[in-house]
Design a protein around this motif. Structure first.
Motif, PDB file in Angstrom:
ATOM      1  N   GLN A 353       0.802  -1.350   0.075  1.00 16.18           N
ATOM      2  CA  GLN A 353       0.150   0.158  -0.390  1.00 16.18           C
ATOM      3  C   GLN A 353       0.921   1.137  -0.308  1.00 16.18           C
ATOM      4  O   GLN A 353       1.609   1.109   0.606  1.00 16.18           O
ATOM      5  CB  GLN A 353      -0.792   0.630   1.248  1.00 16.18           C
ATOM      6  N   ARG A 354       0.256   2.159  -0.994  1.00 17.66           N
ATOM      7  CA  ARG A 354       1.271   3.135  -0.977  1.00 17.66           C
ATOM      8  C   ARG A 354       1.359   4.232   0.532  1.00 17.66           C
ATOM      9  O   ARG A 354       0.101   4.017   0.686  1.00 17.66           O
ATOM     10  CB  ARG A 354       0.617   4.381  -1.763  1.00 17.66           C
ATOM     11  N   VAL A 355       1.723   5.700   1.060  1.00 18.66           N
ATOM     12  CA  VAL A 355       1.210   5.707   1.568  1.00 18.66           C
ATOM     13  C   VAL A 355      -0.196   7.525   1.434  1.00 18.66           C
ATOM     14  O   VAL A 355      -0.124   7.756   0.331  1.00 18.66           O
ATOM     15  CB  VAL A 355       2.418   7.184   2.272  1.00 18.66           C
ATOM     16  N   ARG A 356      -0.688   7.221   2.821  1.00 22.55           N
ATOM     17  CA  ARG A 356      -1.986   7.904   2.437  1.00 22.55           C
ATOM     18  C   ARG A 356      -2.951   8.767   3.288  1.00 22.55           C
ATOM     19  O   ARG A 356      -2.661   8.021   4.776  1.00 22.55           O
ATOM     20  CB  ARG A 356      -3.392   7.246   1.258  1.00 22.55           C
ATOM     21  N   SER A 357      -3.191   9.527   3.261  1.00 17.43           N
ATOM     22  CA  SER A 357      -3.524  10.242   4.436  1.00 17.43           C
ATOM     23  C   SER A 357      -5.073  10.256   4.128  1.00 17.43           C
ATOM     24  O   SER A 357      -5.329  10.766   3.317  1.00 17.43           O
ATOM     25  CB  SER A 357      -3.304  11.007   5.239  1.00 17.43           C
ATOM     26  N   ILE A 358      -6.346  10.227   4.725  1.00 20.18           N
ATOM     27  CA  ILE A 358      -7.518  10.799   4.866  1.00 20.18           C
ATOM     28  C   ILE A 358      -8.281  11.660   6.164  1.00 20.18           C
ATOM     29  O   ILE A 358      -8.060  11.252   6.904  1.00 20.18           O
ATOM     30  CB  ILE A 358      -8.691   9.684   4.202  1.00 20.18           C
ATOM     31  N   ILE A 359      -8.798  13.294   5.393  1.00 22.32           N
ATOM     32  CA  ILE A 359      -9.420  13.462   6.216  1.00 22.32           C
ATOM     33  C   ILE A 359     -10.601  13.078   6.093  1.00 22.32           C
ATOM     34  O   ILE A 359     -11.764  12.680   5.499  1.00 22.32           O
ATOM     35  CB  ILE A 359      -9.488  15.256   5.618  1.00 22.32           C
ATOM     36  N   THR A 360     -10.745  12.837   7.753  1.00 25.62           N
ATOM     37  CA  THR A 360     -12.555  12.249   8.047  1.00 25.62           C
ATOM     38  C   THR A 360     -13.710  13.148   8.181  1.00 25.62           C
ATOM     39  O   THR A 360     -14.782  12.821   8.586  1.00 25.62           O
ATOM     40  CB  THR A 360     -12.413  10.928   9.482  1.00 25.62           C
ATOM     41  N   ASP A 361     -13.141  14.156   9.244  1.00 29.55           N
ATOM     42  CA  ASP A 361     -13.368  14.967   9.728  1.00 29.55           C
ATOM     43  C   ASP A 361     -13.066  16.367  10.042  1.00 29.55           C
ATOM     44  O   ASP A 361     -12.260  16.765  10.304  1.00 29.55           O
ATOM     45  CB  ASP A 361     -13.851  14.806  10.819  1.00 29.55           C
ATOM     46  N   PRO A 362     -13.757  17.826   9.361  1.00 33.54           N
ATOM     47  CA  PRO A 362     -15.148  17.437   8.779  1.00 33.54           C
ATOM     48  C   PRO A 362     -14.740  17.108   6.920  1.00 33.54           C
ATOM     49  O   PRO A 362     -14.386  16.616   6.510  1.00 33.54           O
ATOM     50  CB  PRO A 362     -14.924  19.024   8.590  1.00 33.54           C
ATOM     51  N   ALA A 363     -16.708  16.376   7.222  1.00 33.99           N
ATOM     52  CA  ALA A 363     -16.335  16.154   5.814  1.00 33.99           C
ATOM     53  C   ALA A 363     -16.459  17.477   4.227  1.00 33.99           C
ATOM     54  O   ALA A 363     -17.171  18.286   5.172  1.00 33.99           O
ATOM     55  CB  ALA A 363     -17.952  15.509   5.324  1.00 33.99           C
ATOM     56  N   ALA A 364     -16.567  16.940   3.577  1.00 36.59           N
ATOM     57  CA  ALA A 364     -16.002  17.130   2.023  1.00 36.59           C
ATOM     58  C   ALA A 364     -17.661  18.353   1.754  1.00 36.59           C
ATOM     59  O   ALA A 364     -18.434  17.531   2.656  1.00 36.59           O
ATOM     60  CB  ALA A 364     -15.459  16.406   1.087  1.00 36.59           C
ATOM     61  N   GLY A 365     -17.254  19.476   1.831  1.00 36.52           N
ATOM     62  CA  GLY A 365     -18.393  20.200   1.818  1.00 36.52           C
ATOM     63  C   GLY A 365     -18.869  20.642   2.868  1.00 36.52           C
ATOM     64  O   GLY A 365     -20.464  21.857   3.052  1.00 36.52           O
ATOM     65  N   GLN A 366     -18.734  20.357   4.232  1.00 35.75           N
ATOM     66  CA  GLN A 366     -19.552  20.902   5.539  1.00 35.75           C
ATOM     67  C   GLN A 366     -19.471  22.758   5.198  1.00 35.75           C
ATOM     68  O   GLN A 366     -18.712  22.707   5.365  1.00 35.75           O
ATOM     69  CB  GLN A 366     -18.837  19.391   6.311  1.00 35.75           C
TER      70      GLN A 366
END
Ligand SMILES: Nc1nc2c(c(=O)[nH]1)N[C@H]1C(S)=C(S)[C@@H](COP(=O)(O)O)O[C@H]1N2
Ligand SMILES: [Mo]
Length: 465
Positions: A353-366
């Motif tokens: 798996q390649r290195v990655r981060s995901i924003i879970t909060d806030p949500a997109a467009g919030q």
């Protein structure tokens, strides 16, 4: 059960509902227990002003339903039309189509039921059949693990329903002692548990420009669970892998057409012998402390920690040790980074798996308000644990987030940054992870023909009010 639309009409002067005993009689007849006694389930009903009753009902066939509707035939006309459900026509590929004929050798879950169960569990369905669903991003950080019902689902074919009493794991090929193991035998062996993040190599494909073929995943084709099972090395030791061994092929019980091969193919993947012999791979029969659910590979699946999840073959039935590179469809025609360089095509298999981060909060467009803002998410990398996650707000310089919780070798790390936002307006939040091997997320995805490993920095818009 089949679905029907029923239309009953009676003359105004003979309206049974206007006569109290007849009306009450029909109501009793239509009640849930009475319908069930006739083998019918009423899903909905409505009465139109022109003495017309419309009903959606389920029965095993039209005759059963007509027998139940006899009192309405006595009062007027009854029209029965065979119908379908939204889930069924979407799973089948359109209102005009029927579901593809199932592979008769493989008994599978009903696609409509599997799809409805996924929707009920709160998954985002990307494709109804074969069933492919994402985890909603806020659910990624709800607990230590993603609840099993909300763990993303990635299937290439129907979901095989295997009978645990008849199921065996066959181990053969270049081994000294071929094995045939039942579930009870596996459960009695030395077990291990590991917390492992699975990510589909196509996760984030929808963000590629130009678009790449395949499931158009957002960012939710990733989840973490605790897996329990027999270490793969234990089984390989028992079987005794011979010196000529080169790769180990894992076969799932699912198969189907690919549109590119003449015959249906099994879902099969291989691991190099060197990798399989050293890795912490598990033959898992439990997920988050419960028996593996059918969608995730019941009764047994492979878990290859830190690799893209395509390696983690579900519904495992066979392990075969071979002396040459494996050429199966999902090994050589898919899950390969294909890029054009200087007039030729470079092909490299998808592995870590390649290195990655995901924003879970806030949500997109919030909508968020000015003042303190907490930005949270997850970050992982197959090559090494996460070293740092940085966040940039509206193009400002990167700020280092804090890593939360334990650092585990094969599982994502939570992170958090609490910051202040002073001005209202539309803002872009970006998060970038770097692992201890020094790998970091690129600004732009590394485009490849089949759209794998697109781990570019996520750009998440929010509205500050
Ligand atoms: N037998 C079988 N195993 C499989 C697959 C499949 O279609 N059939 N899909 C693979 C892919 S591409 C992924 S991303 C993971 C998904 O695992 P999950 O559905 O448990 O999340 O399973 C892998 N194992
Ligand atoms: Mo995948």
């Amino acid at each position: 059960m089949a679905v029907f639309v029923v239309r009953h009409q009676h003359p105004a002067e003979r309206c049974p509902a206007a006569e109290f005993t007849a009306g009450a009689g029909l109501l009793n007849h239509l009640s849930r227990p009475s319908a069930a006694r006739h083998g019918v389930r009423i899903r909905g009903e409505a009465v139109l002003a022109a003495h017309t009753l419309v009903m959606i009902a389920e029965a095993d066939g039209e005759e059963t339903l007509r027998a139940f509707l006899r009192p309405f035939e006595a009062a007027g006309t009854v029209e029965v039309t065979a119908a379908s459900t939204c889930a069924r026509v979407v799973a089948g590929g359109g209102c005009a189509s029927i579901l593809p004929a199932a592979d008769r050798e493989v008994e599978a879950l009903d696609p409509e039921e599997a799809c409805l169960a996924a929707i009920d569990a709160g998954l985002l369905v990307r494709r109804a059949h074969p069933l492919n669903c994402e985890t909603p991003l806020p659910a990624l950080t709800g607990g230590v693990f993603v609840p099993t019902a909300r763990f993303y689902v990635r299937n290439h074919f129907g979901i095989p329903r295997l009978d645990p009493a008849r199921w065996r794991l066959h181990v053969g090929g270049l081994v000294d002692r071929p094995l045939s193991l039942g579930l009870g035998q596996l459960r009695a062996m030395r077990s291990a548990s590991l917390i492992v993040t699975l990510e589909c190599a196509g996760n984030g494909r929808a963000g590629l420009e130009p678009p790449a073929p395949g499931e158009q995943w957002g960012l939710g084709a990733v989840s973490t669970a605790e897996w329990t099972g027999v270490p793969l090395v234990e089984i390989l030791d028992r079987a005794g892998v011979t010196a000529e061994a080169h790769e180990i092929v894992f076969r799932g019980a699912d198969r189907g057409g690919t549109g590119e091969t003449r015959d249906p193919v099994w879902f099969e993947r291989s691991l190099p012998v060197t990798e399989a012999g050293h890795s912490e791979s598990l033959l898992a029969y439990a997920m988050n402390g419960e028996p593996l659910p059918i969608e995730h590979g019941y009764p047994l699946r492979l878990i290859v920690p830190s690799w893209y999840a395509v390696a983690s073959v579900k519904w495992l039935t066979g392990i075969e040790v071979i002396g040459a590179p494996f050429g199966g469809f999902f090994q050589t025609e898919r899950y390969v980074y294909e890029t054009a360089r200087n007039g030729s095509t470079l092909r490299e298999p998808v592995r870590l798996q390649r290195v990655r981060s995901i924003i879970t909060d806030p949500a997109a467009g919030q909508d968020v308000t000015t003042g303190d803002l907490a930005i949270r998410g997850v970050a992982w990398s197959g090559a090494a644990p996460i070293e740092k996650v940085e966040v940039s707000i509206g193009g400002a310089p990167w700020q280092t987030a804090s890593l939360v919780g334990e650092r585990r070798r094969h599982s994502w790390q939570w992170w958090e940054l609490v910051t202040r936002i002073d001005r209202p307006g539309r803002l872009s939040l970006r998060a970038r992870a770097t692992d201890l091997a020094g790998r970091t997320q690129p600004e732009r995805p590394d485009w490849n023909r089949l759209g794998y490993g697109g781990n570019a920095v996520q750009d998440l818009p929010v509205n500050v009010r």
